[in-house]
Design a protein around this motif. Structure first.
Motif, PDB file in Angstrom:
ATOM      1  N   ASN A 161      -0.460  37.655 -97.632  1.00 55.44           N
ATOM      2  CA  ASN A 161      -0.701  36.266 -98.605  1.00 55.44           C
ATOM      3  C   ASN A 161      -1.769  35.386 -97.557  1.00 55.44           C
ATOM      4  N   ASP A 162      -1.848  35.544 -96.652  1.00 48.80           N
ATOM      5  CA  ASP A 162      -2.501  33.873 -96.033  1.00 48.80           C
ATOM      6  C   ASP A 162      -3.912  34.596 -95.400  1.00 48.80           C
ATOM      7  N   LEU A 163      -5.150  33.680 -96.606  1.00 56.18           N
ATOM      8  CA  LEU A 163      -6.563  34.711 -96.317  1.00 56.18           C
ATOM      9  C   LEU A 163      -6.681  34.050 -95.224  1.00 56.18           C
ATOM     10  N   GLY A 241      -0.580  42.041-101.616  1.00 58.17           N
ATOM     11  CA  GLY A 241      -1.551  40.919-101.124  1.00 58.17           C
ATOM     12  C   GLY A 241      -1.701  41.221 -99.590  1.00 58.17           C
ATOM     13  N   LYS A 242      -1.646  42.070 -99.167  1.00 58.92           N
ATOM     14  CA  LYS A 242      -1.481  42.748 -97.243  1.00 58.92           C
ATOM     15  C   LYS A 242      -3.226  42.157 -96.966  1.00 58.92           C
ATOM     16  N   ILE A 243      -3.001  41.136 -96.229  1.00 62.88           N
ATOM     17  CA  ILE A 243      -5.008  41.123 -95.349  1.00 62.88           C
ATOM     18  C   ILE A 243      -5.535  41.787 -94.385  1.00 62.88           C
ATOM     19  N   GLU A 258     -15.987  33.125-105.039  1.00 61.43           N
ATOM     20  CA  GLU A 258     -15.397  34.320-104.536  1.00 61.43           C
ATOM     21  C   GLU A 258     -14.281  33.860-103.615  1.00 61.43           C
ATOM     22  N   GLN A 259     -14.128  32.978-102.595  1.00 60.22           N
ATOM     23  CA  GLN A 259     -13.189  32.586-102.014  1.00 60.22           C
ATOM     24  C   GLN A 259     -11.746  32.092-102.567  1.00 60.22           C
ATOM     25  N   ARG A 264      -7.168  33.664-105.104  1.00 59.87           N
ATOM     26  CA  ARG A 264      -5.839  33.370-106.614  1.00 59.87           C
ATOM     27  C   ARG A 264      -5.116  35.053-106.526  1.00 59.87           C
ATOM     28  N   CYS A 265      -5.872  35.841-105.689  1.00 58.20           N
ATOM     29  CA  CYS A 265      -5.707  36.970-106.173  1.00 58.20           C
ATOM     30  C   CYS A 265      -4.404  37.672-104.600  1.00 58.20           C
ATOM     31  N   LEU A 266      -4.628  36.964-104.067  1.00 59.74           N
ATOM     32  CA  LEU A 266      -4.205  37.447-102.416  1.00 59.74           C
ATOM     33  C   LEU A 266      -2.906  36.290-102.586  1.00 59.74           C
ATOM     34  N   GLU A 267      -3.516  35.044-102.668  1.00 58.81           N
ATOM     35  CA  GLU A 267      -2.557  34.097-101.732  1.00 58.81           C
ATOM     36  C   GLU A 267      -1.685  33.761-103.394  1.00 58.81           C
TER      37      GLU A 267
END
Lengths: 331, 331
Positions: A161-163, A241-243, A258-259, A264-267
Motif C-alpha cells: 500500500n505504499d507507492l 495493494g502489493k507493490i 494515472e498515478q 486510489r486503488c493500491l494505497e
C-alpha cells in the motif's frame, strides 16, 4: 507453468529421482506427530503438488559436486521444504489467501489458528532435524536464512500500500522473502559436499538470482496469467495493494491522472469492478510486463554466470536450463 | 501477583542482577534489525514489564552450579525470553487477545500480520544466537523444546471447546505448551555449567513441575482474580471455551443440568451476560478452585523434591521459595 519449464523441471528431477523419493519419505516421517492435526495440516500443503523446486536445488547441487550420502542430502532437502512450507502457511494467513496450487489454503480449511501453530512446528522440526545431523555450518545457513525471510516478510508488509516503493526496494524485499531460500538451498548442496567457500558462495549467488527472477515472474503472472493456470486468483496482489514490479513501472511511467488511479486503488484500496481491468490496460500501455520480463531475464543472465566457471556436467546443464526456463512461464 | 511472590522474585533477581542486566542488553542488541517494525513490535512486548521468569531460571541455575561466564548464560537467557516472546506474539493472534500485562497486545496495535512475522523473526534470531554460541547440546534442548511447545499449542486448540478433555489431557497440554520452556530454561543453566545428565535432568524436572503449577494457577486466576491485577480480562478463557482445571473439576462434579450448562457455554459458545457469574458460582459450589490449588501444590512438592539432593546454597533456596510462592499468587 509453460510446457518448457515443466520439461526442465522433469529433467532436473530425473537427475535426482531416488534422492527426491528419499526426501519425500523423510518429509512424511518427520511430519509425524502424536498430534494428528499437525500431520493433517502439514500434509495438506506438503502433498498438494508443490514442485519441490527448492529441495531439488539442494539435491542437484549436492550431486553436481559428487556428494553420495543420499540420506544426508535428503534430510537437508526436507528441511528446505519444511521451511518453505512453514512460510507459506504463515503467508496465507497474513494475506488471507483462499487458494494455493489450485486448492483451498490451510487457513481456509482450518481457520488461522492451526496454520500459525503448525508453521511454528515445521520451523522447530527443521531445527531438530539439523541438530540431529549435527553440522553447525548447515545450522548457520538455515538460521540466517530464516531470519532473512522473516525480515523480508515484514519489509513487504511495510512496503504494501505504499507507492513510494521503488524498484530497488521491491527487489530487496523479494531477495529477502523469496530468493534467500533458493540461495541457501543451493548453497547447502555445495556445503554438504565439502566444497570451498568460494564455490558455496557461487551456488548461493546462483540461487539468489534464480529466486529473484522467479519471484519477479510470479508477481508478473498476477497481472497476466489465467486464474486456472496460476493455481490462485489472478489479481490477488492488486486487491491486497502489493507493490510489485509491473505496478512500479506503470506508476512511474504514468501521468498525474494515472498515478492518482494507482494511489486510489493500491494505497487507499478503493477498487471497483473495473479497476483491475483498467490497471491491466495501463500496464499494457506502458509495456510494463515487457519491462518486468527484461529485468527477470537480466537476473537469469547473472544466475547462469555464477555457474559458468564450473566444469560441465548434466547437473550444471540442468541448472542452466532451469534458469532459462524459469522466466518462460506462461503469461 | 501477591506480595510474597514479588519478594521471592526480587530475591531471585538480586542473586543474578548483573547477569539479568546483561541479558536485557543482549535482548536489545539482538532485537535490532534494519527493519524498524520488527524492532518496534518486538520491543513492545519484550519491554512491557514481563517478569523475565524463564531467563531468570537459566541464570540462577547456572549460578547455582558455579558457572561464571556471564556473557554466555546471558545469551541463553535472552534466547529463552525470545522464544517465550515469539510464542506470546503468536498466542495472542491465535486467541485474539486484546490485553497482556495490562497493555494492548501487539495484534491489537498492529493487526495480525506483523506479530505473526515478528514471532517468526524472534524464533529465527534465537537459533542464530545459539549457532553463534556453537553448542549443539543447547541447540538440541531448545529445538526440542520449540517443537514440544508448538505441539502443545495445537493440542490445546484441539482440546478447546471439548469437555471430553480430562485432567490428564489438560495437564499434558500445559506441560507441552508452558512447562517445557520452564524445564528447558532450568536445564540450560545446568548444561552450560557442564553438569552431569542426571543433574541437568533434575533441573529439567524442577522446571517442568514449576511450570505446570504456574500454568494451573494462571488458569485458575481467570476465574478468581480481579481484572486489574491480572493484567488481562478475567473470564477470557471461559469466553474462548478453553477447558482448564477448574472447569474440568466443576464439570465432572456437576449434575446433568450443570453439565448441560457447561456444554452450552464452552462447546457451543452460547453465553450471555450472566453465564460467567453462573460458571463461577458452580465452581465455588464444588470447591473447584480449592481442588485446583491442591493439584498445583502437589506439583510444587515434586518441584522441590527435584532440588532436594542438591547442596544448600542461596540459589537453591531461592528456587525453593519461588516454587512455594508461585502457587500463592492472588486469587
Amino acid at each position: 507453468m509453460a510446457q518448457q519449464t515443466n520439461e526442465a523441471l522433469a529433467r532436473l528431477r530425473s537427475l535426482v529421482e531416488q534422492d527426491l523419493q528419499r526426501t519425500n519419505e523423510v518429509i512424511l516421517e518427520q511430519l509425524n506427530s502424536p498430534v494428528e492435526l499437525i500431520t493433517q495440516v502439514g500434509d495438506h500443503l506438503l502433498n498438494s503438488g508443490g514442485k519441490r523446486l527448492r529441495p531439488i536445488l539442494t539435491l542437484v547441487t549436492a550431486k553436481l559436486f559428487g556428494y553420495q550420502k543420499a540420506d544426508v542430502h535428503a534430510l537437508l532437502a526436507a528441511v528446505v521444504e519444511f521451511i518453505h512450507t512453514a512460510t507459506l502457511l504463515h503467508d496465507d494467513v497474513v494475506d488471507k489467501s483462499n487458494t494455493r496450487r489450485g486448492q483451498a489454503t490451510a487457513n481456509s480449511v482450518w481457520g488461522n489458528k492451526a496454520p500459525i501453530l503448525v508453521g511454528d512446528f515445521l520451523f522447530s522440526r527443521s531445527f531438530q532435524i539439523m541438530v540431529e545431523h549435527g553440522d553447525l555450518r548447515v545450522l548457520r545457513i538455515v538460521s540466517d536464512c530464516c531470519a532473512i525471510i522473516s525480515e523480508g516478510e515484514v519489509m513487504q508488509l511495510v512496503a504494501s500500500n505504499d507507492l513510494a516503493t521503488d524498484e530497488e526496494r521491491y527487489l530487496d524485499v523479494i531477495r529477502h522473502k523469496t530468493a534467500s531460500l533458493f540461495a541457501s538451498a543451493s548453497q547447502l548442496g555445495a556445503v554438504v559436499a565439502d566444497q570451498s567457500d568460494e564455490i558455496a558462495q557461487r551456488m548461493y549467488d546462483y540461487g539468489m538470482m534464480l529466486g529473484t527472477a522467479y519471484q519477479v515472474v510470479d508477481d508478473l503472472l498476477d497481472y497476466s496469467a489465467e486464474t486456472e493456470k496460476l493455481g490462485k486468483n489472478v489479481g490477488d496482489d492488486f486487491q491486497e495493494g502489493k507493490i510489485t514490479l509491473p505496478v512500479i513501472h506503470a506508476f512511474r511511467s504514468g501521468d498525474a491522472e494515472e498515478q492518482a488511479f494507482w494511489r486510489r486503488c493500491l494505497e487507499d484500496e478503493e477498487q471497483d469492478e473495473s479497476s483491475f481491468d483498467h490497471a491491466r490496460a495501463l500496464i499494457a500501455k506502458h509495456g510494463s510486463l515487457d519491462y518486468t520480463m527484461s529485468q527477470a531475464r537480466a537476473l537469469i543472465v547473472k544466475a547462469k554466470a555464477a555457474l559458468a566457471p564450473l566444469p560441465e556436467s548434466a547437473e550444471r546443464q540442468a541448472l542452466m536450463d532451469l534458469a532459462d526456463l524459469s522466466v518462460d512461464r506462461e503469461y
